[in-house]
Design a protein around this motif. Structure first.
Motif, PDB file in Angstrom:
ATOM      1  N   TYR A   4       0.860  -1.205   0.169  1.00 41.92           N
ATOM      2  CA  TYR A   4      -0.157  -0.194   0.075  1.00 41.92           C
ATOM      3  C   TYR A   4       0.920   1.123  -0.067  1.00 41.92           C
ATOM      4  O   TYR A   4       0.447   2.192  -0.691  1.00 41.92           O
ATOM      5  N   GLU A   5       1.921   1.250   0.819  1.00 43.03           N
ATOM      6  CA  GLU A   5       2.724   2.498   0.895  1.00 43.03           C
ATOM      7  C   GLU A   5       3.611   2.668  -0.444  1.00 43.03           C
ATOM      8  O   GLU A   5       3.787   3.670  -1.054  1.00 43.03           O
ATOM      9  N   GLU A   6       4.142   1.576  -1.280  1.00 48.23           N
ATOM     10  CA  GLU A   6       4.682   1.476  -2.517  1.00 48.23           C
ATOM     11  C   GLU A   6       3.705   2.099  -3.463  1.00 48.23           C
ATOM     12  O   GLU A   6       3.981   3.134  -4.437  1.00 48.23           O
ATOM     13  N   LEU A   7       2.421   1.708  -3.608  1.00 44.73           N
ATOM     14  CA  LEU A   7       1.418   2.080  -4.614  1.00 44.73           C
ATOM     15  C   LEU A   7       0.920   3.464  -4.281  1.00 44.73           C
ATOM     16  O   LEU A   7       0.834   4.392  -5.265  1.00 44.73           O
ATOM     17  N   ARG A   8       0.949   3.806  -3.114  1.00 42.89           N
ATOM     18  CA  ARG A   8       0.320   5.329  -2.563  1.00 42.89           C
ATOM     19  C   ARG A   8       1.620   6.376  -3.208  1.00 42.89           C
ATOM     20  O   ARG A   8       1.268   7.338  -3.602  1.00 42.89           O
ATOM     21  N   ALA A   9       2.723   5.823  -2.995  1.00 41.60           N
ATOM     22  CA  ALA A   9       4.043   6.894  -3.384  1.00 41.60           C
ATOM     23  C   ALA A   9       3.821   7.097  -4.930  1.00 41.60           C
ATOM     24  O   ALA A   9       4.012   8.076  -5.338  1.00 41.60           O
ATOM     25  N   ASP A  10       3.502   6.071  -5.572  1.00 45.44           N
ATOM     26  CA  ASP A  10       3.413   6.128  -7.270  1.00 45.44           C
ATOM     27  C   ASP A  10       2.208   6.987  -7.199  1.00 45.44           C
ATOM     28  O   ASP A  10       1.961   7.749  -8.333  1.00 45.44           O
ATOM     29  N   HIS A  11       1.185   6.727  -6.702  1.00 43.71           N
ATOM     30  CA  HIS A  11      -0.174   7.546  -6.816  1.00 43.71           C
ATOM     31  C   HIS A  11       0.175   9.050  -6.732  1.00 43.71           C
ATOM     32  O   HIS A  11      -0.595   9.741  -7.388  1.00 43.71           O
ATOM     33  N   ASP A  12       0.748   9.408  -5.666  1.00 42.00           N
ATOM     34  CA  ASP A  12       1.263  10.618  -5.544  1.00 42.00           C
ATOM     35  C   ASP A  12       1.797  11.287  -6.639  1.00 42.00           C
ATOM     36  O   ASP A  12       1.562  12.386  -7.052  1.00 42.00           O
TER      37      ASP A  12
END
Length: 144
Positions: A4-12
Motif C-alpha cells: 500500500y505504501e509503495e502504490l500510494r507513493a506512485d499514486h502521489d
C-alpha cells in the motif's frame, strides 16, 4: 514498506504529473515532456500493479470484483492516453481529453486507496504485503 505504501507513493507522483499536465498550453515542449512522463508513469504502474497486486487479489472472492473493476479502469486510462497521442497537442480537444484523463485517474486512485486497499487488507497477510511491495518496486525500478 508494504504494498500500500509503495502504490500510494506512485499514486502521489501520478497526481502531481497529471495536475501539471492539464496546466500546460498549446503544442509546447513542456506539454510534450509532461505527457511522456504521465504516459510512462501510468503504463509502468498499471503493469506492475496488475501483476503484483491485482493478480493475487483476483483469487479472493472478497476482492475479486473490485480487482477486476480496477483492471478495467486501467484500460479506460490507456484508451484516454491513446486518444491524447493521436490528437493535435495544440487543439482544444487535447486539453479536454487531458482533463477527462485527470478526472478518471483521480477517481481510480481514490477508489483504489479507499475501497480496494481496505478490502485487500482483510485478504493479504503482512508477509504477503511486504513481498508484493518488494516485487512491485523491483519491477518499477527495472521499468524506470
Amino acid at each position: 514498506m508494504n504494498i500500500y505504501e509503495e502504490l500510494r507513493a506512485d499514486h502521489d507522483i501520478q497526481r502531481t504529473l497529471i495536475d501539471l499536465l492539464v496546466k500546460t498550453e498549446g503544442d509546447s515542449e513542456g506539454r510534450e515532456e509532461l505527457f511522456a512522463k504521465v504516459k510512462t508513469a501510468l503504463d509502468s504502474h498499471a503493469m506492475a500493479e496488475e501483476r503484483h497486486f491485482y493478480v493475487p487479489l483476483i483469487e479472493s472472492d472478497l476482492v475479486q470484483e473490485k480487482a477486476r473493476h480496477s483492471i478495467a479502469e486501467h484500460k479506460e486510462l490507456d484508451d484516454l492516453v491513446e486518444a491524447l497521442e493521436t490528437t493535435d497537442r495544440s487543439s482544444p480537444a487535447w486539453l479536454v481529453t487531458a482533463r477527462t484523463l485527470k478526472d478518471r485517474l483521480l477517481h481510480h486512485l481514490a477508489e483504489e486507496e479507499h475501497e480496494v486497499f481496505q478490502l485487500s487488507g482483510k485478504v493479504l497477510t503482512e508477509t504477503q504485503k511486504q513481498r508484493l511491495a518488494s516485487a512491485y518496486r523491483r519491477e518499477m525500478n527495472d521499468a524506470g
